[in-house]
Design a protein around this motif. Structure first.
Motif, PDB file in Angstrom:
ATOM      1  N   ASP A  58       0.810  -1.223   0.000  1.00 42.38           N
ATOM      2  CA  ASP A  58       0.000   0.000   0.000  1.00 42.38           C
ATOM      3  C   ASP A  58       0.843   1.273   0.000  1.00 42.38           C
ATOM      4  O   ASP A  58       0.302   2.379  -0.017  1.00 42.38           O
ATOM      5  N   THR A 107      -3.437  -6.739  -0.094  1.00 42.53           N
ATOM      6  CA  THR A 107      -2.602  -5.562   0.117  1.00 42.53           C
ATOM      7  C   THR A 107      -1.777  -5.755   1.386  1.00 42.53           C
ATOM      8  O   THR A 107      -2.263  -6.296   2.382  1.00 42.53           O
ATOM      9  N   PRO A 109       0.955   2.671  -8.281  1.00 46.88           N
ATOM     10  CA  PRO A 109       0.157   2.891  -7.073  1.00 46.88           C
ATOM     11  C   PRO A 109      -1.013   1.933  -6.945  1.00 46.88           C
ATOM     12  O   PRO A 109      -1.627   1.512  -7.927  1.00 46.88           O
ATOM     13  N   LEU A 110      -1.301   1.616  -5.702  1.00 48.73           N
ATOM     14  CA  LEU A 110      -2.373   0.678  -5.379  1.00 48.73           C
ATOM     15  C   LEU A 110      -3.734   1.157  -5.881  1.00 48.73           C
ATOM     16  O   LEU A 110      -4.594   0.332  -6.219  1.00 48.73           O
ATOM     17  N   HIS A 111      -3.939   2.468  -5.958  1.00 52.77           N
ATOM     18  CA  HIS A 111      -5.260   2.963  -6.380  1.00 52.77           C
ATOM     19  C   HIS A 111      -5.617   2.569  -7.812  1.00 52.77           C
ATOM     20  O   HIS A 111      -6.770   2.664  -8.215  1.00 52.77           O
ATOM     21  N   SER A 112      -4.631   2.098  -8.573  1.00 51.76           N
ATOM     22  CA  SER A 112      -4.907   1.666  -9.946  1.00 51.76           C
ATOM     23  C   SER A 112      -5.402   0.224 -10.016  1.00 51.76           C
ATOM     24  O   SER A 112      -5.790  -0.249 -11.085  1.00 51.76           O
TER      25      SER A 112
END
Length: 310
Positions: A228, A252, A234-237
């Motif tokens: 994370d 995660t 980036p994890l948000h993708s």
């Protein structure tokens, strides 16, 4: 025991690490490294995996102990085709392919063009077509100052290179000169940087091609492991990527960055082993960010090191 071996594919010498032996009732696990890495960066993970597993870590063309040539096509699709020929040459029937970062993109490209050829995927912080945070860095490396920096970077003092390595890790992780050594040796090998720059020149075309291939979502069962604190991918993708992976589970890891197999090899090995024991029996449910929360989970917190991070 981990042993190094070589194989000729279409006149190109590929090197790989092997642990264990192939067995009829157990799939082989093939590891594909990231952009600046090599097979040796997977040694901490291989040492944590059960000894009875058949595990192979491949040095992709232009990396590690594999051959470097100016005529090697560094594009994603051609690299995936070469990995397919590697699997065929070793008679690895429906292996599990684990790819880290750019190796994850290679693994997805392989799965997209060999729909029934893989048992499953394990993707560690995979590069993919649905994020653009890396574009400024790619533009820099393709500029004249960036190319000069790229060719001189392998010869920087070790402490400067350690800072760069730390930036790819999370605050819960620690690093050492031993973990830097595979990267340092790889980048100092003549021909490595030329190959990497050729790869970056085709990056956007490659990602466009992978996006096109994933218009038909992959049904290959996929385990995705992401830190994370990943600054590179980036994890948000993750949700947009998972929309193209019909049978996926996302784990995660708090406090971990872009190199989970090195930052926390024991935990990642446990995830891989549990994935094998489940025999990838994941229900065929189309992933939806709004309805598949049960397929996403967080790993336990990693015990903090004394290093403060970045």
């Amino acid at each position: 025991m981990i042993e190094r071996r070589e194989l000729q594919i279409d006149g190109l010498c590929l090197s790989y690490l092997e642990q264990g032996a192939a067995a009829k009732d157990q799939p082989s696990v093939v590891l594909l490294h990231g952009l600046m890495g090599c097979a040796d960066t997977f040694v901490p993970l291989m040492q944590e995996l059960p000894r009875h597993l058949h595990v192979l870590a491949l040095d992709l063309p232009g990396a590690g102990h594999s051959e470097r040539r100016v005529d090697i096509d560094a594009s994603l699709y051609i690299t995936a085709q070469l990995v397919e020929r590697f699997l065929t040459a070793l008679a690895l029937h429906k292996p599990i392919v684990l790819g880290h970062s750019h190796g994850g993109a290679v693994a997805m490209s392989l799965a997209a063009h060999r729909r029934d050829g893989l048992r499953s995927l394990v993707l560690l912080a995979p590069a993919h077509p649905y994020f653009d945070e890396g574009d400024p860095l790619i533009r820099f490396y393709l500029s004249l100052p960036g190319r000069i920096f790229a060719y001189t970077m392998p010869w920087f003092p070790e402490w400067i290179q350690m800072v760069g390595l730390r930036r790819m890790a999370g605050p819960q992780s620690w690093d050492s000169p031993e973990r830097l050594k595979p990267y340092r040796d790889n980048l100092r090998t003549p021909g490595t940087m030329s190959h990497l720059l050729r790869l970056l020149r085709t990056w956007h075309k490659d990602m466009t091609g992978l996006r096109r291939a994933l218009r038909r979502p992959l049904s290959t069962p996929s385990l995705i492991v992401w830190g994370d604190c990943d600054r590179a991918v980036p994890l948000h993708s993750a949700p947009e990527l998972r929309a193209h992976l019909l049978n996926s589970e996302l784990i995660t890891i708090p406090g971990v960055g872009h190199r989970p197999a090195e930052e926390t090899p024991k935990l990642v090995a446990e995830f891989v082993q549990a994935w094998l024991e489940k025999e990838v029996a994941i229900p065929s449910i189309r992933y939806s960010p709004n309805s598949s929360a049960s397929h996403a989970r967080s790993a336990p917190l990693i015990t903090p090191s004394l290093e403060s991070g970045d």
